[in-house]
Motif scaffolding. Structure first.
Motif, short mmCIF file in Angstrom:
data_model
loop_
_atom_site.label_atom_id
_atom_site.label_comp_id
_atom_site.label_asym_id
_atom_site.label_seq_id
_atom_site.Cartn_x
_atom_site.Cartn_y
_atom_site.Cartn_z
N MET A 1 1.70 -0.81 -12.53
CA MET A 1 0.86 -0.71 -11.34
C MET A 1 0.03 0.57 -11.42
N ASN A 2 -1.13 0.49 -10.83
CA ASN A 2 -2.00 1.65 -10.95
C ASN A 2 -1.62 2.73 -9.95
N HIS A 3 -2.03 3.88 -10.31
CA HIS A 3 -2.06 4.93 -9.30
C HIS A 3 -3.07 5.95 -9.74
N PRO B 1 -2.70 3.06 -2.86
CA PRO B 1 -2.96 1.65 -3.20
C PRO B 1 -1.72 1.00 -3.82
N GLY B 2 -1.29 -0.10 -3.24
CA GLY B 2 -0.07 -0.74 -3.71
C GLY B 2 1.20 -0.01 -3.30
N GLY B 3 1.07 1.09 -2.57
CA GLY B 3 2.24 1.82 -2.07
C GLY B 3 2.91 2.70 -3.09
N VAL B 4 2.33 2.82 -4.29
CA VAL B 4 3.02 3.54 -5.38
C VAL B 4 2.82 5.05 -5.27
N LEU B 5 3.92 5.76 -5.40
CA LEU B 5 3.91 7.22 -5.33
C LEU B 5 4.76 7.75 -6.48
N LEU B 6 4.15 8.52 -7.37
CA LEU B 6 4.92 9.13 -8.46
C LEU B 6 5.84 10.21 -7.90
N SER B 7 6.97 10.40 -8.55
CA SER B 7 7.91 11.40 -8.04
C SER B 7 7.27 12.79 -8.06
N THR B 8 6.45 13.07 -9.07
CA THR B 8 5.78 14.38 -9.10
C THR B 8 4.85 14.53 -7.90
N GLN B 9 4.21 13.44 -7.53
CA GLN B 9 3.31 13.49 -6.38
C GLN B 9 4.09 13.64 -5.07
N ALA B 10 5.24 12.99 -5.00
CA ALA B 10 6.08 13.13 -3.80
C ALA B 10 6.51 14.59 -3.64
N THR C 1 0.27 -6.15 -10.04
CA THR C 1 0.02 -4.74 -10.37
C THR C 1 -1.14 -4.59 -11.34
N THR C 2 -1.37 -5.62 -12.15
CA THR C 2 -2.47 -5.52 -13.12
C THR C 2 -3.83 -5.63 -12.42
N LEU C 3 -3.84 -6.10 -11.19
CA LEU C 3 -5.10 -6.25 -10.47
C LEU C 3 -5.48 -5.00 -9.67
N ALA C 4 -4.48 -4.21 -9.34
CA ALA C 4 -4.71 -3.13 -8.37
C ALA C 4 -5.77 -2.13 -8.85
N ALA C 5 -5.60 -1.60 -10.04
CA ALA C 5 -6.56 -0.59 -10.53
C ALA C 5 -7.97 -1.15 -10.65
N PRO C 6 -8.15 -2.34 -11.25
CA PRO C 6 -9.52 -2.87 -11.33
C PRO C 6 -10.14 -3.14 -9.97
N ILE C 7 -9.34 -3.56 -8.99
CA ILE C 7 -9.91 -3.80 -7.65
C ILE C 7 -10.36 -2.49 -7.03
N VAL C 8 -9.54 -1.47 -7.11
CA VAL C 8 -9.93 -0.18 -6.53
C VAL C 8 -11.16 0.37 -7.26
#
Ligand code: SF4
Length: 482
Positions: A1-3, A55-64, A147-154
């Motif tokens: 998934m993208n972030h 987008p997609g609710g994804v948060l990396l632990s480093t970002q958290a 998840t493969t769609l998220a980055a291209p859509i954004v």
């Protein structure tokens, strides 16, 4: 998934940009929305409010970790999770807004396709309202990996200059057929995977939610081109002041929007209304459950959507130590830790519980939502959070309830089975969902009282608990009625 894992600018260039002159605040004020965002820190009773779109609710632990540190350095340390699977920093100190924004951008939480100019950053930030199932790419039952769609859509949203005219509230949903999905949250455009023989297509709808029924279907491979064409059609048809798809559909009809979209991209659209999700179980949002890669995921929820910076640090550490170093924020104002080794699941679960996080869907606070209330919102007629805690102690089994300080219903994008609408401090009107609850989406959009059938007025919290006990004794509810 993208972030957005790559910072949009170095901290130095960004700091120059957002701290020089008054450009961020002035520019944000000139935009046509009061929605909080990464740059647009809006004032609330408890200080500034910044929304970190995920987008997609994804948060990396480093970002958290970075959010937690920024919340301590520049704000009160209070964080909240939203019903659009985003995260908000509350209580930002006056004068610290730009420094907070810069810290979040430095952590890769800004849009990846923006310069460090505040105006550019603000627009790109607001063009990433994309919701996926929190189990996207994790659920074996899903029909397609969204998840493969998220980055291209954004990237598509942010790459077309014309789309800068879209409202910061304009929102998309892509559902892959996962067993855990928010299908009753309204979106301007939604796509939902559906099996058609051996193929998977996306059924779609304009201005509403999948529970309302579809307007048609497209080939899965056409998803991004179709959304892009719909956005052009929307902008072609929108009159000044019309900012949401529901307004265009109400004025022109859905077929006119689709016809216009086909002028932009002549795609094969099947006109079908029937659509049924393969099956949703909202209890899967909490606790330990199997996932795709031979691992488990663990869902949790902070009481009433609020957590402090120390708890976010701890969540991020658990995700890094036992999971795949990501968290997924859910539209039920909780979080999922994906890809936990099954042998560690019990330890992680107990750690989450020790942190005060809810992991059992039967817990009263897993069935209670409340808006900010009078402690943080000037519009609120009551301290909804405090009242919700009091009510939770008396909530009958299986009852789901929403406390709202006013008609805007910030805590719920859907109509809850029961809603308590504040009329004065400690006094509420009680509403029952009713069978027409999908009509809620249109009502909600105009901030009309969208709560269902009025049952009682001027109830204290204790009286409301008694009334709910009586009502549910007559009409039991399912735990899926979130
Ligand atoms: S629902 Fe009303 S009172 Fe509650 S946070 Fe939103 S605007 Fe404020």
């Amino acid at each position: 998934m993208n972030h957005d894992s790559k910072p949009a600018a170095t901290s130095a260039t960004f700091a120059l940009s957002v701290t020089s002159a008054a450009s961020p605040a002035a520019w944000a004020a000139a935009r046509r929305s009061a929605c909080p965002g990464l740059v647009r820190v809006v004032a609330a009773l408890d200080g500034g409010l910044c929304r970190v779109r995920l987008p997609g609710g994804v948060l990396l632990s480093t970002q958290a970790h970075a959010i937690a540190e920024a919340a301590i350095a520049h704000a009160s340390g209070t964080l909240e999770l939203t019903n659009r699977a985003n995260l908000q920093v509350r209580g930002i100190r006056a004068g610290s807004e730009a420094a907070l924004t810069a810290a979040l951008v430095e952590a890769g939480l800004g849009p990846s396709n923006a310069t460090s100019e505040a105006a550019d950053l603000c627009i790109a930030d607001e063009l990433r309202n994309l919701m996926l199932s929190p189990l996207a790419g994790l659920d074996r039952a899903a029909l397609i990996d969204t998840t493969t769609l998220a980055a291209p859509i954004v990237a598509m949203l942010q790459g077309e200059p014309r789309f800068a005219a879209l409202s910061p509230k304009f929102a998309l949903l892509i559902d892959g057929g996962e067993q855990l999905a928010a299908l009753d949250h309204p979106h301007d455009i939604w796509l939902a995977a559906a099996a058609r023989g051996a193929a998977v297509r996306f059924t779609f709808g304009l201005a509403g939610c999948p529970a309302d029924g579809a307007h048609g279907s497209i080939a899965a491979a056409d998803a991004i081109a179709f959304i892009e064409a719909l956005l052009h059609a929307f902008l072609d048809l929108a009159q000044p002041g019309q900012t949401r798809m529901r307004e265009i559909v109400a004025t022109h009809g859905a077929q006119a929007v689709l016809q216009r979209a086909q002028d932009h991209a002549p795609l094969d659209i099947a006109h079908e209304r029937g659509w049924h999700h393969p099956g949703v179980d909202l209890a899967l949002r909490l606790g330990v459950h199997e996932s795709k890669h031979g691992t488990v995921y663990i869902g949790c929820q902070p009481p009433l959507a609020r957590l402090d910076a120390a708890t976010l640090h701890a969540l991020a550490t658990l995700a890094r130590t036992h999971g795949d170093s990501t968290l997924r924020i859910t539209p039920w104002q909780g979080a999922i830790l994906p890809n936990i080794d099954n042998g560690n699941a019990q330890d992680v679960l107990e750690n989450l519980q020790t942190l005060g996080l809810i992991t059992d869907p039967a817990h009263p606070l897993a069935r209670t939502i409340a808006c900010t209330g009078s402690a943080g919102c000037a519009k609120s007629r009551a301290d909804t959070k405090a009242d919700a805690l009091r009510l939770a102690g008396q909530l009958p089994p299986e009852v789901h309830v929403h406390l709202s300080g006013c008609e805007r219903s910030c805590a719920a994008a859907h109509r809850a089975p029961y809603t308590l609408l504040a009329v004065a401090p400690g006094a509420y009107e009680l509403y029952e969902q009713g069978d027409d609850h999908h009509q809620h989406d249109q009502q909600h959009a105009t901030h009309m009282a969208p709560f269902g059938r009025a049952v009682a007025s001027h109830l204290t919290i204790d009286a409301a608990a008694q009334m709910l006990t009586q009502l549910t004794a007559q009409r039991p509810r399912s735990t899926s009625d979130v």
